[in-house]
Design an enzyme around this catalytic site. Structure first.
Site, PDB file in Angstrom:
ATOM      1  N   LYS A 183     -12.117  -1.211  -0.257  1.00 49.78           N
ATOM      2  CA  LYS A 183     -10.600  -1.288  -0.890  1.00 49.78           C
ATOM      3  C   LYS A 183     -11.025   0.007  -1.516  1.00 49.78           C
ATOM      4  CE  LYS A 183      -7.112  -3.240  -3.818  1.00 49.78           C
ATOM      5  NZ  LYS A 183      -6.909  -5.093  -4.031  1.00 49.78           N
ATOM      6  N   ALA A 193      -0.665  -6.160  -4.304  1.00 45.36           N
ATOM      7  CA  ALA A 193      -0.438  -6.707  -5.231  1.00 45.36           C
ATOM      8  C   ALA A 193       1.267  -7.290  -5.414  1.00 45.36           C
ATOM      9  CB  ALA A 193      -0.823  -5.567  -6.718  1.00 45.36           C
ATOM     10  N   GLY A 194       1.293  -8.567  -6.371  1.00 43.91           N
ATOM     11  CA  GLY A 194       2.858  -8.007  -7.191  1.00 43.91           C
ATOM     12  C   GLY A 194       3.032  -9.249  -6.453  1.00 43.91           C
ATOM     13  N   ASN A 246      -3.787 -11.804  -4.611  1.00 46.61           N
ATOM     14  CA  ASN A 246      -5.470 -13.289  -5.824  1.00 46.61           C
ATOM     15  C   ASN A 246      -4.539 -14.193  -6.405  1.00 46.61           C
ATOM     16  OD1 ASN A 246      -7.064 -14.096  -6.429  1.00 46.61           O
ATOM     17  ND2 ASN A 246      -8.519 -12.061  -7.127  1.00 46.61           N
ATOM     18  N   THR A 247      -4.031 -13.331  -7.588  1.00 42.97           N
ATOM     19  CA  THR A 247      -3.541 -13.811  -8.554  1.00 42.97           C
ATOM     20  C   THR A 247      -2.449 -15.693  -7.702  1.00 42.97           C
ATOM     21  OG1 THR A 247      -4.238 -13.049 -10.069  1.00 42.97           O
ATOM     22  CG2 THR A 247      -2.384 -14.202 -10.924  1.00 42.97           C
ATOM     23  N   GLY A 279      -0.828  -8.893  -9.857  1.00 48.43           N
ATOM     24  CA  GLY A 279      -1.056  -9.431 -10.692  1.00 48.43           C
ATOM     25  C   GLY A 279       0.223 -10.189 -11.536  1.00 48.43           C
TER      26      GLY A 279
END
EC number: 2.8.1.10
Lengths: 67, 255
Positions: B96, B183-184, B205-206, B157
């Site tokens: 990535k 992301a986001g 992820n987050t 995040g």
């Protein structure tokens, strides 16, 4: 001899002649680690053939959590 | 099936491995998510602590494709080095590309991202590039031969969800390779919307690791991504300005 490992000056016994033995010395040989010596990234198969000398710059990295 | 380079996956959820409360929760969340691709980072090891636990060693690596990232790189050169380090593990050939240009927003540097992608493709990596929602940059990445384009939904995040669905839909429409929204994402509905837009997958992820109950959120994300994908494939109804009755007007026993 003295090596620069991950940017820290570290003294190791002179009989540690190659990367394989270095990893065994720090008990890292059973872990997933990747080693770079003086800017050259090593495949695992080259660890034993890569000789170490005083002043070598070594990076030892591993995988950590990330996104 | 999701096809990235030579690989095929049934799951359309790519899961990050950062910031979980502990390894047990992480392992369970990964299992429940049914994700087949896990991302992680490359960092210096504390060589004086050989027994430090490592999450990878707790997982059955046969079950997952590993997707290391180049996080920490701010130039193409640094990203290429991190990619090569990760491949030297002998565990992975996917990368990535993540070249951050601003520490406050964590937005990618477009020029360095493009350079890193080009170089890593030459080196034979399976390259998945994290990029902004810039439509033309995504086009250029596709032309380079990138294996997947990963535009951010909003800053990494941040949990702001999908702030520019129009651009994402343009990127999806023009792309010949998988588009993975990366992301986001904050909620399952964000993930579902990404999939309804026609994205091939979602990387997060987050949203999972930072949830009050990461395992439950992992399941919610899996279901949302499946629901969004099914909805996309089924094809939504057109939006109308006025109502349209669902029940027939004929045969009413009134009047």
């Amino acid at each position: 001899m003295e090596l620069l490992i991950n940017n820290d000056k570290i003294k190791i016994p002179d009989e540690i002649g190659n990367v394989s033995v270095l990893l065994e010395h720090f008990q890292l040989d059973k872990h997933i680690v990747i080693v770079e010596v003086n800017g050259v990234i090593l495949d695992k198969t080259n660890h034993r053939d890569t000789r170490l000398s005083d002043g070598d710059k070594i990076e030892i990295v591993h995988f950590v959590g990330g996104g | 099936m999701l096809k990235i380079g030579p690989y095929e996956f049934s799951s359309r959820l790519l899961l990050g491995t950062g910031k979980y409360p502990n390894f047990d929760i992480q392992k369970e969340a990964i299992e429940v998510s049914e994700s087949e691709i896990l991302t992680f980072a490359v960092r210096r090891m504390n060589i004086f602590d050989a027994n430090q636990p490592n999450f990878l060693e707790k997982l059955d690596l046969e079950k997952y494709k590993l997707l290391p990232n180049t996080a920490g790189a701010s130039t193409a050169e640094e990203a290429v080095r991190i990619a090569k380090l990760s491949r030297a593990s002998g565990l992975c050939d996917m990368i990535k590309v993540e070249v951050i240009g601003c520490q406050k927003t964590l937005l990618p540097d477009p020029i360095e991202t493009l350079k890193a992608t080009e170089e890593l493709l030459k080196e034979g990596f399976i390259v998945l590039t994290y990029t902004s929602d810039d439509v033309l940059l995504a086009k250029r990445l596709g032309e380079l031969g990138c294996h997947a384009i990963m535009p951010g939904a909003s800053p990494i995040g941040s949990g702001q969800g999908i702030i520019n669905p129009l651009n994402l839909s343009f990127i999806i429409e023009q792309s010949d390779v998988p588009v993975i929204i990366d992301a986001g994402v904050g909620t399952p509905s964000d993930a579902a919307i990404a999939m309804e837009l026609g994205a091939d997958a979602v990387l997060l992820n987050t949203a999972v690791s930072g949830a009050k109950d990461p395992v439950k959120m992992a399941k919610a994300m899996k279901l949302a991504i499946e629901a969004g994908r099914l909805g996309y494939e089924a094809g939504r109804i057109p939006i109308k300005r006025y109502a349209s009755a669902s029940s027939p007007m004929e045969g009413m026993s009134i009047g």
